[in-house]
Design a protein around this motif. Structure first.
Motif, PDB file in Angstrom:
ATOM      1  N   ARG A  76       0.855  -1.191   0.000  1.00  0.00           N
ATOM      2  CA  ARG A  76       0.000   0.000   0.000  1.00  0.00           C
ATOM      3  C   ARG A  76       0.887   1.236   0.000  1.00  0.00           C
ATOM      4  O   ARG A  76       1.682   1.425   0.919  1.00  0.00           O
ATOM      5  CB  ARG A  76      -0.893   0.038   1.236  1.00  0.00           C
ATOM      6  CG  ARG A  76      -2.083  -0.885   1.134  1.00  0.00           C
ATOM      7  CD  ARG A  76      -2.905  -0.900   2.397  1.00  0.00           C
ATOM      8  NE  ARG A  76      -3.570  -2.189   2.536  1.00  0.00           N
ATOM      9  CZ  ARG A  76      -4.003  -2.700   3.688  1.00  0.00           C
ATOM     10  NH1 ARG A  76      -3.832  -2.026   4.812  1.00  0.00           N
ATOM     11  NH2 ARG A  76      -4.585  -3.868   3.724  1.00  0.00           N
ATOM     12  N   HIS A 114       2.132  -2.305   5.458  1.00  0.00           N
ATOM     13  CA  HIS A 114       1.922  -2.613   4.039  1.00  0.00           C
ATOM     14  C   HIS A 114       2.778  -1.722   3.137  1.00  0.00           C
ATOM     15  O   HIS A 114       3.061  -2.088   2.006  1.00  0.00           O
ATOM     16  CB  HIS A 114       0.443  -2.476   3.681  1.00  0.00           C
ATOM     17  CG  HIS A 114      -0.396  -3.584   4.248  1.00  0.00           C
ATOM     18  ND1 HIS A 114      -0.656  -4.747   3.574  1.00  0.00           N
ATOM     19  CD2 HIS A 114      -1.007  -3.714   5.455  1.00  0.00           C
ATOM     20  CE1 HIS A 114      -1.406  -5.553   4.322  1.00  0.00           C
ATOM     21  NE2 HIS A 114      -1.638  -4.935   5.471  1.00  0.00           N
ATOM     22  N   ASP A 142      -2.259  -9.193   3.554  1.00  0.00           N
ATOM     23  CA  ASP A 142      -3.463  -9.696   4.203  1.00  0.00           C
ATOM     24  C   ASP A 142      -3.989 -10.851   3.369  1.00  0.00           C
ATOM     25  O   ASP A 142      -4.048 -10.747   2.137  1.00  0.00           O
ATOM     26  CB  ASP A 142      -4.540  -8.602   4.276  1.00  0.00           C
ATOM     27  CG  ASP A 142      -4.130  -7.455   5.182  1.00  0.00           C
ATOM     28  OD1 ASP A 142      -3.268  -7.662   6.046  1.00  0.00           O
ATOM     29  OD2 ASP A 142      -4.683  -6.347   5.013  1.00  0.00           O
ATOM     30  N   GLU A 169      -5.340  -9.609  14.407  1.00  0.00           N
ATOM     31  CA  GLU A 169      -5.513  -9.690  12.955  1.00  0.00           C
ATOM     32  C   GLU A 169      -4.934 -10.999  12.434  1.00  0.00           C
ATOM     33  O   GLU A 169      -3.780 -11.031  11.993  1.00  0.00           O
ATOM     34  CB  GLU A 169      -4.808  -8.512  12.253  1.00  0.00           C
ATOM     35  CG  GLU A 169      -5.438  -7.160  12.509  1.00  0.00           C
ATOM     36  CD  GLU A 169      -4.900  -6.060  11.594  1.00  0.00           C
ATOM     37  OE1 GLU A 169      -5.364  -4.923  11.729  1.00  0.00           O
ATOM     38  OE2 GLU A 169      -4.020  -6.344  10.754  1.00  0.00           O
ATOM     39  N   TRP A 193      -5.240 -12.351   9.821  1.00  0.00           N
ATOM     40  CA  TRP A 193      -5.051 -12.296   8.369  1.00  0.00           C
ATOM     41  C   TRP A 193      -3.783 -11.552   7.956  1.00  0.00           C
ATOM     42  O   TRP A 193      -3.368 -11.611   6.822  1.00  0.00           O
ATOM     43  CB  TRP A 193      -6.253 -11.601   7.719  1.00  0.00           C
ATOM     44  CG  TRP A 193      -6.446 -10.179   8.210  1.00  0.00           C
ATOM     45  CD1 TRP A 193      -5.800  -9.050   7.747  1.00  0.00           C
ATOM     46  CD2 TRP A 193      -7.313  -9.732   9.250  1.00  0.00           C
ATOM     47  NE1 TRP A 193      -6.216  -7.941   8.436  1.00  0.00           N
ATOM     48  CE2 TRP A 193      -7.148  -8.327   9.370  1.00  0.00           C
ATOM     49  CE3 TRP A 193      -8.223 -10.372  10.096  1.00  0.00           C
ATOM     50  CZ2 TRP A 193      -7.845  -7.568  10.306  1.00  0.00           C
ATOM     51  CZ3 TRP A 193      -8.925  -9.615  11.023  1.00  0.00           C
ATOM     52  CH2 TRP A 193      -8.738  -8.239  11.109  1.00  0.00           C
ATOM     53  N   HIS A 194      -3.192 -10.812   8.884  1.00  0.00           N
ATOM     54  CA  HIS A 194      -2.071  -9.941   8.514  1.00  0.00           C
ATOM     55  C   HIS A 194      -0.736 -10.649   8.729  1.00  0.00           C
ATOM     56  O   HIS A 194      -0.335 -10.914   9.860  1.00  0.00           O
ATOM     57  CB  HIS A 194      -2.139  -8.652   9.341  1.00  0.00           C
ATOM     58  CG  HIS A 194      -1.016  -7.679   9.071  1.00  0.00           C
ATOM     59  ND1 HIS A 194      -1.154  -6.552   8.291  1.00  0.00           N
ATOM     60  CD2 HIS A 194       0.274  -7.680   9.480  1.00  0.00           C
ATOM     61  CE1 HIS A 194      -0.009  -5.897   8.240  1.00  0.00           C
ATOM     62  NE2 HIS A 194       0.887  -6.553   8.963  1.00  0.00           N
TER      63      HIS A 194
HETATM   64 ZN    ZN Z   1      -2.639  -5.965   6.979  1.00  0.00          ZN
END
Ligand code: ZN
Length: 290
Positions: free
Chosen positions: A170, A203, A210, A259, A261-262
């Motif tokens: 990101r 990110h 993710d 999290e 997922w991270h």
């Molecule tokens: Zn993340």
């Protein structure tokens, strides 16, 4: 900053040292020893008698380090060519800005930000399945991390574990847009709990991704942690150099909600250690760099 002193040294030693640069001075040249230049032994035309040195150009024939014990023909340690270089102890941040020299061990968190204009130079597309086929540059990761997530996904698939990438890299600009939208929706205080203010997102390092699974409709939800896919990640991510960065037990310390997922890439050596120690990466790296 060492530049002034380095420049002074460069200035005074210009006639003695050929290649004095302002780069890393990790291994300062020793002007007193004539044969210290092991890389280019032929550049010393005034030593016609040293026949032995020409035979053993590769091996480190150090006169100063008398390691008579270990005279085994070992390759001299060349830090620049090793696969996993040992990163010397160095600061993890300078005035709240992350030390980019830490490479895959770079620490970014609520307190430590990346420079706004920072973008890794070796971003490549991670060739894995993504939930959204149009994520664009958010498929990108730093090369090493991309190869690692490809390997993880491939092995997961073989084990019957269904995972897809949601988003990886990101940019700073994208973070600004995203964070502002969250603040608009939930207020700043709430947004801070699940999202990073611009510059503070892992990110942006190109080392985070993710992921999610069909069993939670590919959502980024904490219930992923209860699924076989989430459990597989928690048990195996470190084998590929990733850690589940924000764990439930670390919420207070990291300031981030759980999290599952991270994933954050830190290399297999460190990921295995962090997994075994079961502590936040923030604490681990602070200890490691002491
Ligand atoms: Zn993340």
């Amino acid at each position: 900053m060492r530049y002034p002193s380095v420049l002074m040294v460069c200035g005074t030693l210009t006639f003695m040292l050929a290649g004095c640069t302002t780069n890393e001075q990790v291994e300062p040249k020793e002007p007193t020893t004539q044969s210290s230049t092991i890389d280019e032994p032929q550049t010393e035309p005034n030593e016609p008698t040293s026949d032995q040195e020409e035979v053993e150009t590769e091996s480190q024939t150090d006169e100063e380090t008398t390691e008579s014990e270990s005279e085994v023909e070992e390759e001299p340690a060349e830090p620049s060519t090793t696969e996993e270089p040992t990163i010397p102890v160095q600061p993890i941040e300078i005035g709240g800005v992350a030390n980019l020299d830490l490479e895959e061990l770079i620490l970014v968190n609520k307190q430590i930000a990346l420079p706004a204009n920072y973008q890794p130079s070796d971003l490549v597309e991670a060739k894995i399945d993504f939930v959204d086929s149009s994520v664009g540059d958010r498929r990108m990761m730093r090369k090493e991390a991309a190869r690692a997530i490809e390997s993880l996904m491939s092995d997961a698939k073989a084990a019957g574990i269904d995972l897809k990438g949601t988003s990886a890299f990101r940019s700073y600009g994208y973070q600004v847009t995203l964070f502002n939208a969250y603040v608009e929706r939930d207020g700043k205080e709430q947004a801070m709990k699940y999202s990073a203010p611009p510059g503070h997102s892992e990110h942006q390092t190109g080392l985070a991704i993710d992921v999610s699974s069909a069993s939670v409709n590919y959502q980024l939800t904490q219930s992923l942690g209860e699924t076989v896919e989430g459990k597989w990640l928690a048990d195996h991510a470190h084998e590929y150099g990733f850690i589940v960065r924000y764990q439930k037990a670390f919420e207070e310390e990291t300031g981030y909600m759980y999290e599952p997922w991270h994933l954050r890439y830190i290399g297999t050596k460190h990921a295995k250690e962090v997994h075994t120690l079961n502590q936040p990466f923030d604490r681990y790296i602070e200890e490691y760099m002491k």
